[in-house]
Design an enzyme around this catalytic site. Sequence first.
Site, short mmCIF file in Angstrom:
data_model
loop_
_atom_site.label_atom_id
_atom_site.label_comp_id
_atom_site.label_asym_id
_atom_site.label_seq_id
_atom_site.Cartn_x
_atom_site.Cartn_y
_atom_site.Cartn_z
N HIS A 137 0.85 -1.20 0.00
CA HIS A 137 0.00 0.00 0.00
C HIS A 137 0.88 1.25 0.00
O HIS A 137 1.17 1.80 -1.05
CB HIS A 137 -0.94 -0.07 1.21
CG HIS A 137 -2.04 0.94 1.23
ND1 HIS A 137 -2.26 1.84 0.23
CD2 HIS A 137 -3.01 1.17 2.16
CE1 HIS A 137 -3.30 2.59 0.54
NE2 HIS A 137 -3.77 2.20 1.70
N HIS A 172 -1.72 -0.63 -11.71
CA HIS A 172 -2.64 -0.22 -10.65
C HIS A 172 -3.91 -1.03 -10.76
O HIS A 172 -4.35 -1.35 -11.87
CB HIS A 172 -2.97 1.28 -10.78
CG HIS A 172 -3.54 1.88 -9.54
ND1 HIS A 172 -4.88 1.81 -9.23
CD2 HIS A 172 -2.94 2.55 -8.52
CE1 HIS A 172 -5.07 2.41 -8.08
NE2 HIS A 172 -3.93 2.87 -7.61
N ASP A 199 3.53 6.26 -7.33
CA ASP A 199 4.77 5.99 -6.61
C ASP A 199 6.02 6.02 -7.49
O ASP A 199 7.13 5.96 -6.97
CB ASP A 199 4.69 4.62 -5.94
CG ASP A 199 3.67 4.62 -4.82
OD1 ASP A 199 3.69 5.57 -4.03
OD2 ASP A 199 2.86 3.69 -4.75
N1 CMC Z 1 5.39 -5.11 -13.61
C1 CMC Z 1 5.26 -6.16 -14.46
N2 CMC Z 1 4.11 -6.81 -14.70
C2 CMC Z 1 3.03 -6.38 -14.02
C3 CMC Z 1 3.08 -5.29 -13.12
C4 CMC Z 1 4.33 -4.66 -12.94
N3 CMC Z 1 4.43 -3.62 -12.10
N4 CMC Z 1 1.86 -5.07 -12.60
C5 CMC Z 1 1.06 -6.00 -13.14
N5 CMC Z 1 1.76 -6.78 -14.01
C6 CMC Z 1 1.23 -7.87 -14.86
C7 CMC Z 1 0.93 -9.11 -14.04
O1 CMC Z 1 2.03 -9.97 -14.03
C8 CMC Z 1 -0.24 -9.69 -14.80
O2 CMC Z 1 0.27 -10.29 -15.96
P1 CMC Z 1 -0.39 -11.68 -16.51
O3 CMC Z 1 -1.79 -11.29 -16.91
O4 CMC Z 1 0.50 -12.09 -17.64
O5 CMC Z 1 -0.36 -12.63 -15.35
C9 CMC Z 1 -1.02 -8.46 -15.25
O6 CMC Z 1 -0.04 -7.42 -15.35
C10 CMC Z 1 -2.13 -8.03 -14.26
O7 CMC Z 1 -1.54 -7.86 -12.98
P2 CMC Z 1 -2.29 -8.12 -11.59
O8 CMC Z 1 -1.27 -8.47 -10.57
O9 CMC Z 1 -3.44 -9.05 -11.78
O10 CMC Z 1 -2.89 -6.68 -11.30
P3 CMC Z 1 -3.46 -6.16 -9.90
O11 CMC Z 1 -4.52 -5.19 -10.21
O12 CMC Z 1 -3.79 -7.28 -8.98
O13 CMC Z 1 -2.17 -5.43 -9.27
C11 CMC Z 1 -0.64 -3.80 -8.56
C12 CMC Z 1 -2.02 -4.08 -9.15
C13 CMC Z 1 -0.49 -2.31 -8.30
C14 CMC Z 1 -0.50 -4.55 -7.19
C15 CMC Z 1 0.44 -4.28 -9.53
O14 CMC Z 1 0.32 -3.60 -10.76
C16 CMC Z 1 1.85 -4.17 -8.97
O15 CMC Z 1 2.31 -5.06 -8.25
N6 CMC Z 1 2.57 -3.03 -9.26
C17 CMC Z 1 3.87 -2.81 -8.71
C18 CMC Z 1 3.74 -2.27 -7.29
C19 CMC Z 1 3.27 -0.84 -7.24
O16 CMC Z 1 3.77 0.02 -7.96
N7 CMC Z 1 2.32 -0.55 -6.33
C20 CMC Z 1 1.81 0.79 -6.14
C21 CMC Z 1 0.37 0.91 -6.54
S1 CMC Z 1 -0.19 2.61 -6.55
C22 CMC Z 1 -0.37 3.01 -4.86
C23 CMC Z 1 -1.72 3.54 -4.46
O17 CMC Z 1 -2.49 4.04 -5.28
O18 CMC Z 1 -2.04 3.44 -3.25
#
Ligand code: CMC
Length: 430
Positions: A267, A308, A364
């Site tokens: 988070h 995101h 971020d």
């Molecule tokens: N780098 C590489 N691949 C990614 C990334 C990334 N940062 N984020 C998502 N993917 C890929 C993931 O591997 C998946 O691929 P596939 O469909 O082939 O399996 C696809 O994109 C969908 O990802 P997801 O994990 O299902 O997406 P989610 O909505 O559950 O996750 C997230 C969102 C923010 C946790 C994720 O994008 C992530 O881990 N990002 C990096 C951490 C980050 O920057 N977090 C800050 C978020 S903003 C803070 C706030 O607003 O409070």
Amino acid sequence: MADTLTIVDNRTGKKYELPIQNGTIRAMDLRQIKTGADDFGLMTYDPAFMNTANCRSSITYIDGDKGILLYRGYPIEQLAEESDYLETAYLILFGELPTASQQQNWVRDITYHTMLHENIKKFMEGFRYDAHPMGIFLSTVGALSTLNPDAKAIFDKASRLRQTQRLIAKVPSIAAYAYRHSIGRPYNSPDNDLSFTGNFLNMLFKMTELKYQPNPVLARALDVLFILHADHEQNCSTTTMRTIGSSHVDPYSALAGAAAALYGPLHGGANEAVLRMLNEIGSVSKVPEFIKKVKSGEGSNRLMGFGHRVYKSYDPRAKVIKRIADLVFAVTGKNPLLDIALELERIALQDEYFVTRKLYPNVDFYSGLIYQAMGFPVEMFPVLFAIPRTAGWIAQWEEMLLDPEQKIARPRQIYTGAAQRDYVPRDKRA
Ligand code: CMC
């Protein structure tokens, strides 16, 4: 076309018609769907609330596909350009932008509440010298409830306003004292002549000078960063604030819980992870190799600061931050990691992997670079998030309290444990 949903229960052949309102059906309307008199009724299973609206809210609107973020209807870009944090906090808390006299009174009230009780200082001194500032922050916010027992009167409007003013005013003081404690320097008292962020910089960085003069560019940049972080609808920490608050505990205790939720690396900790990643990459020439590793899933690498749950286009907050980064670096000197970040963004935005998954820089990606250039250690990053988010947490807490549809938060479960069985004496156990 009727705004209803027809459901046929194939277990019984019975048909039900449920109203649809705001693109939503009421989960409780499913309860009537039963196989017999003993059946509890149909429930929904939704781990992590992926598809469940938990409340009605008139505070923040996000359109993740279009990259739109509005506070009380005002676009984040306009607020970042025109407003300051205290005015935005007023807007979020009270629903409208303040008039000139409302703003004057609001600033005065906040300024009057910035000091911390001597007991609170002693409390903070009890932490070990190397205590994480976010741990100090959330514990101290919780401890404030013991000094303000009037905060228990949560249905008294005047009391709620008093606690709101205290919290908005005192969180920067707690944050700054937590920082000073963690580096072993004496606490700096608030300076009421300075702006909200100017005073925060004073409490953080003043040394032996008689009067601290905050750099106006850095104070303004912090103001903009605070505006961008002030609310973000039903995220993990806000949901925590609402959930704890729904038990009718005082707002300090609820806010300590919200801050604890924010502390987690999924988070409020992602900007720290971005800095670690940029350091690990080390140079612009190594960027293509790193992107390749991310795409192959090797070492479970992710491009931190990208992607995101809600935004499937460029995070509007990241756009603003990228702009103010240039202003900050003109004062502090460029963060050497910036070139690596820019190259990562350039390559990722044209790479099929990131384009097809709609992965764009989030809030971020650049904020950590700015905080680092301004002299903040990475441990302070979640604390810098918690200060402005306090406005959003309180607004959402109050909205929950005054919503006649809300009750104590209490989800259901699907029980998967053992069926009823008899106690076995210890000497008879296998
Ligand atoms: N780098 C590489 N691949 C990614 C990334 C990334 N940062 N984020 C998502 N993917 C890929 C993931 O591997 C998946 O691929 P596939 O469909 O082939 O399996 C696809 O994109 C969908 O990802 P997801 O994990 O299902 O997406 P989610 O909505 O559950 O996750 C997230 C969102 C923010 C946790 C994720 O994008 C992530 O881990 N990002 C990096 C951490 C980050 O920057 N977090 C800050 C978020 S903003 C803070 C706030 O607003 O409070």
